[in-house]
Design a protein around this motif. Structure first.
Motif, PDB file in Angstrom:
ATOM      1  N   GLN A  42       0.829  -1.196   0.000  1.00 35.69           N
ATOM      2  CA  GLN A  42       0.000   0.000   0.000  1.00 35.69           C
ATOM      3  C   GLN A  42       0.866   1.249   0.000  1.00 35.69           C
ATOM      4  O   GLN A  42       1.833   1.349   0.747  1.00 35.69           O
ATOM      5  CB  GLN A  42      -0.933   0.011   1.198  1.00 35.69           C
ATOM      6  CG  GLN A  42      -1.961   1.112   1.098  1.00 35.69           C
ATOM      7  CD  GLN A  42      -3.073   0.975   2.111  1.00 35.69           C
ATOM      8  OE1 GLN A  42      -3.261  -0.069   2.707  1.00 35.69           O
ATOM      9  NE2 GLN A  42      -3.809   2.034   2.311  1.00 35.69           N
ATOM     10  N   VAL A  43       0.525   2.193  -0.869  1.00 43.73           N
ATOM     11  CA  VAL A  43       1.191   3.496  -0.928  1.00 43.73           C
ATOM     12  C   VAL A  43       0.363   4.448  -0.070  1.00 43.73           C
ATOM     13  O   VAL A  43      -0.836   4.593  -0.276  1.00 43.73           O
ATOM     14  CB  VAL A  43       1.285   4.020  -2.376  1.00 43.73           C
ATOM     15  CG1 VAL A  43       1.917   5.399  -2.415  1.00 43.73           C
ATOM     16  CG2 VAL A  43       2.050   3.037  -3.255  1.00 43.73           C
ATOM     17  N   THR A  44       1.013   5.072   0.903  1.00 46.29           N
ATOM     18  CA  THR A  44       0.322   6.000   1.800  1.00 46.29           C
ATOM     19  C   THR A  44       0.875   7.411   1.591  1.00 46.29           C
ATOM     20  O   THR A  44       1.955   7.580   1.036  1.00 46.29           O
ATOM     21  CB  THR A  44       0.524   5.596   3.274  1.00 46.29           C
ATOM     22  OG1 THR A  44       1.894   5.780   3.620  1.00 46.29           O
ATOM     23  CG2 THR A  44       0.096   4.146   3.507  1.00 46.29           C
ATOM     24  N   PRO A  45       0.170   8.412   2.107  1.00 50.03           N
ATOM     25  CA  PRO A  45       0.658   9.788   1.976  1.00 50.03           C
ATOM     26  C   PRO A  45       1.837  10.120   2.896  1.00 50.03           C
ATOM     27  O   PRO A  45       2.476  11.160   2.726  1.00 50.03           O
ATOM     28  CB  PRO A  45      -0.549  10.647   2.365  1.00 50.03           C
ATOM     29  CG  PRO A  45      -1.700   9.747   2.494  1.00 50.03           C
ATOM     30  CD  PRO A  45      -1.198   8.360   2.610  1.00 50.03           C
ATOM     31  N   ASP A  46       2.149   9.267   3.865  1.00 52.49           N
ATOM     32  CA  ASP A  46       3.097   9.601   4.928  1.00 52.49           C
ATOM     33  C   ASP A  46       4.418  10.191   4.436  1.00 52.49           C
ATOM     34  O   ASP A  46       4.808  11.281   4.859  1.00 52.49           O
ATOM     35  CB  ASP A  46       3.378   8.383   5.807  1.00 52.49           C
ATOM     36  CG  ASP A  46       2.123   7.861   6.486  1.00 52.49           C
ATOM     37  OD1 ASP A  46       1.119   8.602   6.550  1.00 52.49           O
ATOM     38  OD2 ASP A  46       2.130   6.702   6.933  1.00 52.49           O
ATOM     39  N   SER A  55      -2.593  17.345   1.524  1.00 51.80           N
ATOM     40  CA  SER A  55      -3.822  16.670   1.935  1.00 51.80           C
ATOM     41  C   SER A  55      -3.525  15.581   2.961  1.00 51.80           C
ATOM     42  O   SER A  55      -3.449  14.409   2.625  1.00 51.80           O
ATOM     43  CB  SER A  55      -4.500  16.054   0.704  1.00 51.80           C
ATOM     44  OG  SER A  55      -5.702  15.420   1.072  1.00 51.80           O
ATOM     45  N   PRO A  56      -3.411  15.953   4.222  1.00 48.56           N
ATOM     46  CA  PRO A  56      -3.144  14.952   5.245  1.00 48.56           C
ATOM     47  C   PRO A  56      -4.285  13.953   5.409  1.00 48.56           C
ATOM     48  O   PRO A  56      -4.091  12.878   5.968  1.00 48.56           O
ATOM     49  CB  PRO A  56      -2.929  15.770   6.518  1.00 48.56           C
ATOM     50  CG  PRO A  56      -3.516  17.102   6.249  1.00 48.56           C
ATOM     51  CD  PRO A  56      -3.476  17.307   4.764  1.00 48.56           C
ATOM     52  N   SER A  57      -5.459  14.291   4.885  1.00 49.63           N
ATOM     53  CA  SER A  57      -6.597  13.372   4.994  1.00 49.63           C
ATOM     54  C   SER A  57      -6.571  12.273   3.941  1.00 49.63           C
ATOM     55  O   SER A  57      -7.373  11.341   3.998  1.00 49.63           O
ATOM     56  CB  SER A  57      -7.913  14.143   4.908  1.00 49.63           C
ATOM     57  OG  SER A  57      -8.022  14.787   3.661  1.00 49.63           O
ATOM     58  N   GLY A  58      -5.657  12.352   2.962  1.00 48.59           N
ATOM     59  CA  GLY A  58      -5.539  11.265   2.001  1.00 48.59           C
ATOM     60  C   GLY A  58      -5.509  11.708   0.559  1.00 48.59           C
ATOM     61  O   GLY A  58      -5.454  12.895   0.240  1.00 48.59           O
ATOM     62  N   GLY A  67      -5.887  16.778  -2.793  1.00 47.19           N
ATOM     63  CA  GLY A  67      -5.784  15.310  -2.719  1.00 47.19           C
ATOM     64  C   GLY A  67      -5.039  14.726  -3.911  1.00 47.19           C
ATOM     65  O   GLY A  67      -4.152  13.877  -3.734  1.00 47.19           O
ATOM     66  N   PRO A  68      -5.352  15.163  -5.135  1.00 46.86           N
ATOM     67  CA  PRO A  68      -4.583  14.710  -6.286  1.00 46.86           C
ATOM     68  C   PRO A  68      -3.115  15.152  -6.243  1.00 46.86           C
ATOM     69  O   PRO A  68      -2.229  14.424  -6.677  1.00 46.86           O
ATOM     70  CB  PRO A  68      -5.314  15.318  -7.479  1.00 46.86           C
ATOM     71  CG  PRO A  68      -6.724  15.437  -7.016  1.00 46.86           C
ATOM     72  CD  PRO A  68      -6.596  15.815  -5.559  1.00 46.86           C
ATOM     73  N   ALA A  69      -2.843  16.341  -5.700  1.00 46.39           N
ATOM     74  CA  ALA A  69      -1.453  16.795  -5.581  1.00 46.39           C
ATOM     75  C   ALA A  69      -0.680  15.870  -4.648  1.00 46.39           C
ATOM     76  O   ALA A  69       0.458  15.490  -4.943  1.00 46.39           O
ATOM     77  CB  ALA A  69      -1.393  18.232  -5.073  1.00 46.39           C
ATOM     78  N   LEU A  77       7.355   9.990  -5.805  1.00 47.03           N
ATOM     79  CA  LEU A  77       8.343   9.709  -4.766  1.00 47.03           C
ATOM     80  C   LEU A  77       8.553   8.204  -4.634  1.00 47.03           C
ATOM     81  O   LEU A  77       9.692   7.735  -4.567  1.00 47.03           O
ATOM     82  CB  LEU A  77       7.877  10.308  -3.440  1.00 47.03           C
ATOM     83  CG  LEU A  77       8.848  10.289  -2.279  1.00 47.03           C
ATOM     84  CD1 LEU A  77      10.152  10.989  -2.640  1.00 47.03           C
ATOM     85  CD2 LEU A  77       8.211  10.952  -1.064  1.00 47.03           C
ATOM     86  N   ASP A  78       7.471   7.448  -4.657  1.00 46.67           N
ATOM     87  CA  ASP A  78       7.589   5.994  -4.561  1.00 46.67           C
ATOM     88  C   ASP A  78       8.251   5.417  -5.807  1.00 46.67           C
ATOM     89  O   ASP A  78       9.148   4.584  -5.713  1.00 46.67           O
ATOM     90  CB  ASP A  78       6.209   5.354  -4.369  1.00 46.67           C
ATOM     91  CG  ASP A  78       6.311   3.862  -4.152  1.00 46.67           C
ATOM     92  OD1 ASP A  78       6.597   3.448  -3.008  1.00 46.67           O
ATOM     93  OD2 ASP A  78       6.124   3.107  -5.128  1.00 46.67           O
ATOM     94  N   TYR A  79       7.822   5.875  -6.968  1.00 41.80           N
ATOM     95  CA  TYR A  79       8.319   5.314  -8.227  1.00 41.80           C
ATOM     96  C   TYR A  79       9.785   5.657  -8.488  1.00 41.80           C
ATOM     97  O   TYR A  79      10.578   4.798  -8.856  1.00 41.80           O
ATOM     98  CB  TYR A  79       7.445   5.772  -9.399  1.00 41.80           C
ATOM     99  CG  TYR A  79       7.864   5.161 -10.702  1.00 41.80           C
ATOM    100  CD1 TYR A  79       7.667   3.806 -10.948  1.00 41.80           C
ATOM    101  CD2 TYR A  79       8.484   5.919 -11.684  1.00 41.80           C
ATOM    102  CE1 TYR A  79       8.065   3.228 -12.134  1.00 41.80           C
ATOM    103  CE2 TYR A  79       8.887   5.348 -12.878  1.00 41.80           C
ATOM    104  CZ  TYR A  79       8.673   3.997 -13.099  1.00 41.80           C
ATOM    105  OH  TYR A  79       9.090   3.416 -14.275  1.00 41.80           O
ATOM    106  N   THR A  80      10.158   6.928  -8.290  1.00 42.21           N
ATOM    107  CA  THR A  80      11.528   7.349  -8.611  1.00 42.21           C
ATOM    108  C   THR A  80      12.477   7.211  -7.430  1.00 42.21           C
ATOM    109  O   THR A  80      13.688   7.150  -7.623  1.00 42.21           O
ATOM    110  CB  THR A  80      11.573   8.823  -9.069  1.00 42.21           C
ATOM    111  OG1 THR A  80      11.208   9.677  -7.975  1.00 42.21           O
ATOM    112  CG2 THR A  80      10.666   9.061 -10.262  1.00 42.21           C
TER     113      THR A  80
END
Length: 134
Positions: A42-46, A55-58, A67-69, A77-80
């Motif tokens: 799972q990819v999270t915003p953390d 968007s700390p709410s998700g 939220g899209p930003a 960040l996850d991919y690169t």
């Protein structure tokens, strides 16, 4: 970017045949959930929230908002795994890619491959820069 209509089949259809990373997003109890395939991580915003707090709410998709930003930044960040690239490119990535993802039906999903992310990043980087006026 291809949509997946059966929530239960996203696991089987998640990874492409060539081993490419695939991000699958769907709604659960009104929230956008993102899984990285293979492995269903799972990819999270953390992690992205440490760089920019939109968007700390998700996460969210389908428009150009906070939220899209946050999702665009988290995906890049996850991919690169490169904070500089993610920070430089995520707003354009939000506009060109994340705002176009749809997760509107209760069982609707979206799918985004590493190749599609690479193509979007190349398109952004290859855009001509306006010449400076001297």
């Amino acid at each position: 970017m291809s949509g997946i209509t059966d929530l239960h089949s996203h696991v089987q259809r998640g990874a492409s045949d060539d081993g490419d990373v695939v991000y699958v997003g769907y709604r659960h109890r009104g929230r956008v959930i993102v899984e990285k395939q293979p492995g269903q991580e799972q990819v999270t915003p953390d992690r992205s929230l440490e760089l920019a707090n939109h968007s700390p709410s998700g996460f969210e998709v389908g428009y150009c908002g906070s939220g899209p930003a946050q999702l665009a930044l988290a995906l890049l960040l996850d991919y690169t795994d490169d904070e500089d690239v993610a920070l430089e490119e995520y707003m354009e990535f939000k506009t060109k890619v994340v705002s176009q993802l749809e997760c509107t039906e209760p069982d609707g999903c979206w799918r985004l491959t590493g190749r599609e992310i690479d193509a979007a990043l190349r398109e952004t980087v290859d855009e001509p820069v306006a010449p400076s006026v001297n």
